[in-house]
Design an enzyme around this catalytic site. Structure first.
Site, PDB file in Angstrom:
ATOM      1  N   ASP A  12       0.627  -1.499   0.183  1.00 45.72           N
ATOM      2  CA  ASP A  12      -0.124  -0.159   0.293  1.00 45.72           C
ATOM      3  C   ASP A  12       1.204   1.533   0.008  1.00 45.72           C
ATOM      4  OD1 ASP A  12      -2.101   1.636  -0.185  1.00 45.72           O
ATOM      5  OD2 ASP A  12      -1.302   1.476   3.079  1.00 45.72           O
ATOM      6  N   SER A  13       0.490   2.438  -0.587  1.00 49.61           N
ATOM      7  CA  SER A  13       1.332   3.761  -0.307  1.00 49.61           C
ATOM      8  C   SER A  13       1.668   3.856   1.300  1.00 49.61           C
ATOM      9  CB  SER A  13       0.360   4.515  -1.024  1.00 49.61           C
ATOM     10  OG  SER A  13      -1.436   4.736   0.643  1.00 49.61           O
ATOM     11  N   TYR A  44      -0.183   8.170  -2.261  1.00 48.59           N
ATOM     12  CA  TYR A  44       0.093   8.677  -3.394  1.00 48.59           C
ATOM     13  C   TYR A  44      -1.514   9.404  -4.689  1.00 48.59           C
ATOM     14  CZ  TYR A  44       2.122   4.242  -3.688  1.00 48.59           C
ATOM     15  OH  TYR A  44       3.490   3.338  -3.845  1.00 48.59           O
ATOM     16  N   GLY A  45      -2.650   9.943  -3.494  1.00 52.29           N
ATOM     17  CA  GLY A  45      -3.373  10.663  -3.678  1.00 52.29           C
ATOM     18  C   GLY A  45      -3.113  12.201  -4.788  1.00 52.29           C
ATOM     19  N   CYS A  75      -4.097  -1.106  -2.183  1.00 54.75           N
ATOM     20  CA  CYS A  75      -4.092   0.083  -2.156  1.00 54.75           C
ATOM     21  C   CYS A  75      -5.406   0.958  -2.918  1.00 54.75           C
ATOM     22  CB  CYS A  75      -2.801   0.879  -2.265  1.00 54.75           C
ATOM     23  SG  CYS A  75      -2.798   3.060  -2.557  1.00 54.75           S
ATOM     24  N   ASN A  76      -6.838   1.156  -3.027  1.00 53.45           N
ATOM     25  CA  ASN A  76      -7.397   2.352  -4.672  1.00 53.45           C
ATOM     26  C   ASN A  76      -6.856   3.018  -5.680  1.00 53.45           C
ATOM     27  OD1 ASN A  76     -10.685   0.773  -3.699  1.00 53.45           O
ATOM     28  ND2 ASN A  76      -9.135   1.511  -1.317  1.00 53.45           N
ATOM     29  N   THR A  77      -6.435   3.437  -5.111  1.00 54.23           N
ATOM     30  CA  THR A  77      -5.382   4.422  -5.097  1.00 54.23           C
ATOM     31  C   THR A  77      -4.257   3.884  -6.535  1.00 54.23           C
ATOM     32  OG1 THR A  77      -5.008   6.112  -4.470  1.00 54.23           O
ATOM     33  CG2 THR A  77      -4.148   6.140  -6.139  1.00 54.23           C
ATOM     34  N   CYS A 185     -10.431   3.988   0.464  1.00 61.37           N
ATOM     35  CA  CYS A 185      -9.568   3.598   1.037  1.00 61.37           C
ATOM     36  C   CYS A 185      -8.830   3.094   1.914  1.00 61.37           C
ATOM     37  CB  CYS A 185      -8.914   5.065   1.374  1.00 61.37           C
ATOM     38  SG  CYS A 185      -7.093   5.329   1.650  1.00 61.37           S
ATOM     39  N   THR A 186      -7.730   2.374   1.527  1.00 61.35           N
ATOM     40  CA  THR A 186      -8.001   1.208   3.002  1.00 61.35           C
ATOM     41  C   THR A 186      -6.887   1.992   4.134  1.00 61.35           C
ATOM     42  OG1 THR A 186      -5.331   1.051   1.601  1.00 61.35           O
ATOM     43  CG2 THR A 186      -7.394  -0.432   0.907  1.00 61.35           C
ATOM     44  N   HIS A 187      -6.816   2.806   4.223  1.00 60.31           N
ATOM     45  CA  HIS A 187      -6.379   3.612   5.269  1.00 60.31           C
ATOM     46  C   HIS A 187      -8.083   4.031   5.829  1.00 60.31           C
ATOM     47  CE1 HIS A 187      -2.367   5.207   3.694  1.00 60.31           C
ATOM     48  NE2 HIS A 187      -2.406   4.753   4.642  1.00 60.31           N
TER      49      HIS A 187
END
Length: 256
Positions: A12-13, A44-45, A75-77, A185-187
């Site tokens: 992930d980011s 990453y956004g 990570c979605n992004t 978002c995974t966060h």
């Protein structure tokens, strides 16, 4: 031939993908995992497609050097920007993220669904295709959430500052009538309690960690890569592009 006893890579980011890792370890307790937090380059956004693809490729190469048999892009992004590029250029299976728009549209009774995510995820062509495919007759309201990823990266999961920030993002969705909110978002699952407080008890929150874990198991079974049950809990190793000592307290808190 790939060894089924090899680890699963997850990246992930930053530390957000640990919410996905939690579901993976719950469903696949015998598997070993290698998690990579790209926290030196988080978030990453605000990055370009080329920058995200370059980071995803560099991390993938490190995970492959560690003999990972499958890689979860948690990570979605990064999924939107890079997963097709990764699948085209590397020899292992990849499992990506997809905001829970489809189940949210099936669940809503008000006909309004809210999506909290990064600006990059919401602006991606893949997200727009997802809405076009599954949101017929449903109004999907998107809300970029600058600052939330940074709060989680810093281990700031509660308190008035982050609660105020979440309220600012959630209230426009509930005022518009959203009865389902997607944590895109995974966060954000680490902020679920604050999001629920801001949204109210009648609003359903959805994320995709559990669905990703189920898909990972399906791919492992399909490719004969599922590790045989050995009666012991699989091991977890984590790496980061940031200072490991500084990140350790956050990782330990989020994996406790």
């Amino acid at each position: 031939m790939t060894d089924p006893a090899a680890p699963i890579g997850v990246f992930d980011s930053g530390v957000g993908g640990l919410s996905v890792l939690r579901e993976l370890r719950r469903l696949l307790p015998d598997e070993d995992f290698l998690y990579y937090a790209d926290s030196a380059h988080c978030p990453y956004g605000g990055k370009s497609l080329v920058e995200i693809q370059a980071r995803a490729a560099a991390i993938t190469e490190e995970l492959l050097a560690a003999a990972c048999k499958l890689i979860v892009v948690a990570c979605n992004t990064a999924t939107i920007a890079a997963v097709e590029h990764l699948r085209a250029n590397y020899p292992v299976p990849f499992v990506g993220m997809e905001p829970a728009v489809k189940p949210a549209c099936a669940l809503t009774r008000s006909g309004v669904v809210g999506v909290l995510a990064t600006g990059a995820a919401l602006g991606g062509e893949k997200f727009h295709r997802l809405v076009a495919q599954h949101a017929a007759g449903v109004r999907v309201i998107t809300q970029p959430c600058p600052g939330l990823v940074e709060c989680v990266e810093a281990g700031e999961l509660d308190g008035p500052r982050v609660a105020e920030l979440i309220g600012r993002y959630v209230k426009p969705l509930t005022r518009a009538g959203a009865d389902v909110i997607v944590l895109g978002c995974t966060h954000y699952p680490f902020l679920r309690e604050l999001v629920q407080n801001a949204a109210g008890p009648k609003v359903t929150l959805l994320d995709t960690g559990e669905a990703v874990a189920r898909q990972t198991r399906r791919v492992l079974e399909r490719d004969a890569l599922l590790r045989a049950a050995g009666g012991s809990v699989g091991r977890l190793e984590w790496r980061t592009s940031a200072d490991r000592g500084e990140l350790r307290p956050v990782v330990e808190r989020l994996t406790a």
